[in-house]
Structure formats: C-alpha cells, structure tokens
Design an enzyme around this catalytic site. Sequence first.
Site, PDB file in Angstrom:
ATOM      1  N   TYR A  37      -1.849  -0.238  10.784  1.00 20.09           N
ATOM      2  CA  TYR A  37      -1.965  -0.638   9.381  1.00 20.09           C
ATOM      3  C   TYR A  37      -0.674  -0.315   8.636  1.00 20.09           C
ATOM      4  O   TYR A  37      -0.150  -1.159   7.889  1.00 20.09           O
ATOM      5  CB  TYR A  37      -3.151   0.077   8.736  1.00 20.09           C
ATOM      6  CG  TYR A  37      -3.308  -0.223   7.264  1.00 20.09           C
ATOM      7  CD1 TYR A  37      -3.648  -1.501   6.825  1.00 20.09           C
ATOM      8  CD2 TYR A  37      -3.106   0.766   6.307  1.00 20.09           C
ATOM      9  CE1 TYR A  37      -3.784  -1.786   5.473  1.00 20.09           C
ATOM     10  CE2 TYR A  37      -3.244   0.496   4.951  1.00 20.09           C
ATOM     11  CZ  TYR A  37      -3.590  -0.781   4.541  1.00 20.09           C
ATOM     12  OH  TYR A  37      -3.710  -1.062   3.203  1.00 20.09           O
ATOM     13  N   SER A  53       0.851  -1.190   0.000  1.00 23.33           N
ATOM     14  CA  SER A  53       0.000   0.000   0.000  1.00 23.33           C
ATOM     15  C   SER A  53       0.882   1.234   0.000  1.00 23.33           C
ATOM     16  O   SER A  53       2.072   1.160   0.372  1.00 23.33           O
ATOM     17  CB  SER A  53      -0.891  -0.005   1.255  1.00 23.33           C
ATOM     18  OG  SER A  53      -1.524   1.237   1.454  1.00 23.33           O
TER      19      SER A  53
END
Length: 246
Positions: free
Chosen positions: A158, A145
């Site tokens: 995250y 990501s």
Amino acid sequence: MSDANRLSGKTVLITGASSGIGWATALAFAEKGANVVVTARREERLRELCEAIRAKDGKAVFFAGDATEEATAKQCIALAVSEFGQLDILINNAGAGNYKNLVDTSVEEYDALMDVNMKSSFLFARHAAPGMIAQRSGEILFISSVAGVQGYPGEAVYCASKFAQVGFAQALDGELRKFGVKVGTICPGGVKSEFAVGKGRTEEGVKNSYMMKPSEVADTIVFACSLPHNARILQMTVRHMGEPGK
C-alpha cells in the site's frame, strides 16, 4: 475574488466518488458552484449522488466504470467536455487498501493495489493533461496518504502505491506548470469510510476511532483548488487531532 467565486462555473472530475472522500468532495465542490463529473463502479451510488447535487440546484453527471481501464478515463473526460465545455480540475481519488505483511501478500493483491491506486492516477492524468495544456489552465490533484510519505509495517505494498502517486505528482508538476497547470497531492491520515474495511480495518474500529470525517478532507481538497492563480499546493498532509503526542 472569493474562494467560492474561483470555483463557480469550473468543471471538476472526481474518481472513486461512490463513497467516502470522493462522495463528500463532490458535494463540497457543488456547494461552491462547480460543475461536477463523478465516476466509480457503483452506478446506483453515483446516480444517488448526482440527484442529491441536483436537488440543491447543482450541476452533476456521472459515468459508471472501472478507473483502472483506459476507456473509463477517456469517456469521463469526454463527458466533462461535452456537458460543460472543458475540464478544469481532476481529483484522482480512486483508491484501495489492503493491510498485510509482505510474506502474506500475493502477486494478485500487489497488482490490484498498484492498478487501483497508481494506474488509475496515470490514466486519468494522461488523458486530462492534453486538454489542460491546450487551454493553458487546470489543476490535477492526487489523493495519496500519509502512507505515501512514511512507510508503515504491514502496509508495504500500500505504501509503495501511495509513494508512487507522490513521486508521479512531483514529476508532473515540473512538466505541466509551464502550461499553467497546477499539480499537487493531498496526503490524509485515517478517514471514517468504507476504505479497507475487511482488509485490515473493521467497521467497529473505524466507527470508534479518532479518524477524520470524509467532509473534513473534502474541505481541504476544495481549499487546495481555491487558491489564487499564482499560488499552488504541492503537497499537504492532513491528520486528525486524536493522534498521541510525542
């Protein structure tokens, strides 16, 4: 040789394939003539995906299981070998998001994110690598990501899990390249999918956003795996066009 021919007859294993990027990536590889092995927890979605691929004369099989369990990784790789002879490409796509400030994040939520995003990546890479080393070829691609290359407030855990994937891939590149195995990371921005809906995102917010379609990221993944033998992508960031200018 064309990109399509480079993938034709290759066997690809995709984790987290029951929706979003994983689903679109399976369809994209099948269109290029690859043999597709898909896994996720939702058996009915996997069955539907494989039927869609076979309806277009593609080859696809599935294994329903939890990507954070070692047995799932072992059985998926064994399935790829038994059905198609060998595993050529592993797409570590299984992932989860939970956007919370640190002081609102529980230990259980930390464990869940690290398991889904990083442990699953370790397990599938760990059990795919020996076969690729033996055949002196293969590719392992991690779907990380933009949160794996830049920290964002409200996403600390995250980000930690996604930074871990990037570092893991960089180290594996050094380990496996001498055996002819490519290792890389794709770092997408926001994608219109079920990802993190109810855990920091809403269906309406995703629908009305400039986020990319899963198929757009899938095309990038297929491109990364279509390069000539002597070329590799170590890390690629993919963002949508709707981001505000500086």
